[in-house]
Design a protein around this motif. Structure first.
Motif, mmCIF file in Angstrom:
data_model
loop_
_atom_site.group_PDB
_atom_site.id
_atom_site.type_symbol
_atom_site.label_atom_id
_atom_site.label_comp_id
_atom_site.label_asym_id
_atom_site.label_seq_id
_atom_site.Cartn_x
_atom_site.Cartn_y
_atom_site.Cartn_z
ATOM 1 N N PRO A 69 42.522 31.000 11.869
ATOM 2 C CA PRO A 69 42.501 30.708 13.402
ATOM 3 C C PRO A 69 41.298 31.559 14.045
ATOM 4 O O PRO A 69 40.591 31.533 15.036
ATOM 5 C CB PRO A 69 43.779 31.013 14.133
ATOM 6 N N ALA A 70 41.209 33.013 13.376
ATOM 7 C CA ALA A 70 40.275 34.074 13.921
ATOM 8 C C ALA A 70 39.609 34.478 12.487
ATOM 9 O O ALA A 70 40.395 34.663 11.641
ATOM 10 C CB ALA A 70 40.924 34.880 14.815
ATOM 11 N N LYS A 71 38.709 35.187 12.836
ATOM 12 C CA LYS A 71 37.972 35.936 11.701
ATOM 13 C C LYS A 71 38.831 36.888 11.001
ATOM 14 O O LYS A 71 39.454 37.856 11.733
ATOM 15 C CB LYS A 71 36.517 36.629 12.131
ATOM 16 N N GLY A 72 39.297 36.934 9.797
ATOM 17 C CA GLY A 72 39.963 37.813 9.165
ATOM 18 C C GLY A 72 41.663 37.491 9.086
ATOM 19 O O GLY A 72 42.346 38.392 8.792
ATOM 20 N N LYS A 73 42.091 36.457 9.843
ATOM 21 C CA LYS A 73 43.201 36.292 10.051
ATOM 22 C C LYS A 73 43.588 34.774 9.653
ATOM 23 O O LYS A 73 42.636 33.727 9.591
ATOM 24 C CB LYS A 73 43.534 36.120 11.889
ATOM 25 N N TRP A 74 44.750 34.685 8.860
ATOM 26 C CA TRP A 74 45.367 33.451 8.304
ATOM 27 C C TRP A 74 46.710 33.015 8.634
ATOM 28 O O TRP A 74 47.474 33.820 9.040
ATOM 29 C CB TRP A 74 45.249 33.606 6.760
ATOM 30 N N PHE A 95 54.064 34.406 1.534
ATOM 31 C CA PHE A 95 54.111 35.638 2.393
ATOM 32 C C PHE A 95 53.403 35.242 3.727
ATOM 33 O O PHE A 95 54.126 35.553 4.726
ATOM 34 C CB PHE A 95 53.089 36.550 1.609
ATOM 35 N N ILE A 96 52.266 34.455 3.960
ATOM 36 C CA ILE A 96 51.768 33.953 5.319
ATOM 37 C C ILE A 96 52.789 33.157 5.839
ATOM 38 O O ILE A 96 53.041 33.469 7.117
ATOM 39 C CB ILE A 96 50.581 33.167 5.040
ATOM 40 N N LEU A 135 47.402 41.319 3.331
ATOM 41 C CA LEU A 135 47.504 40.763 1.916
ATOM 42 C C LEU A 135 47.190 41.531 0.865
ATOM 43 O O LEU A 135 47.582 41.629 -0.246
ATOM 44 C CB LEU A 135 46.656 39.414 1.837
ATOM 45 N N VAL A 136 45.812 42.297 1.003
ATOM 46 C CA VAL A 136 45.339 43.290 -0.043
ATOM 47 C C VAL A 136 46.616 44.531 -0.114
ATOM 48 O O VAL A 136 46.868 44.766 -1.372
ATOM 49 C CB VAL A 136 43.971 44.063 0.719
ATOM 50 N N THR A 168 51.178 34.586 10.948
ATOM 51 C CA THR A 168 49.927 34.967 10.770
ATOM 52 C C THR A 168 49.506 36.386 9.998
ATOM 53 O O THR A 168 50.272 37.259 10.670
ATOM 54 C CB THR A 168 49.160 35.006 12.262
ATOM 55 N N VAL A 169 48.741 36.592 9.440
ATOM 56 C CA VAL A 169 48.368 37.763 8.547
ATOM 57 C C VAL A 169 46.965 38.200 8.731
ATOM 58 O O VAL A 169 46.166 36.865 8.714
ATOM 59 C CB VAL A 169 49.173 37.831 7.314
#
Length: 73
Positions: A57-62, A18-19, A30-31, A24-25
């Motif tokens: 790359p940033a808080k809460g992002k993947w 999915f990612i 995801l939840v 970037t998600v």
């Protein structure tokens, strides 16, 4: 392999795919997508991050890394 382990690995593979597809998600995406708790998402992301398959790359992002992955069913 225990059924719970197989289920977990299948879920982690789905999260990775999915990612990879989206680019970037956020953790919340995801939840929402997988209907699992934020804690479960974080555990799955920790496994993927440990194996150098995703980075944050940033808080809460993947996002996925450039590491090559061989997908099997």
């Amino acid at each position: 392999m225990k059924p719970s382990t197989s289920r977990m690995l299948t879920r982690i593979k789905s999260v990775y795919m999915f990612i990879n597809e989206k680019g970037t998600v956020t953790t919340q995406e995801l939840v929402d997508e997988f209907g699992i708790t934020p804690r479960t998402v974080q555990r799955d992301l920790n496994v993927l991050e440990y194996n150098k398959l995703v980075i944050s790359p940033a808080k809460g992002k993947w996002t996925t890394t450039k590491r090559k992955v061989k997908m099997t069913s």
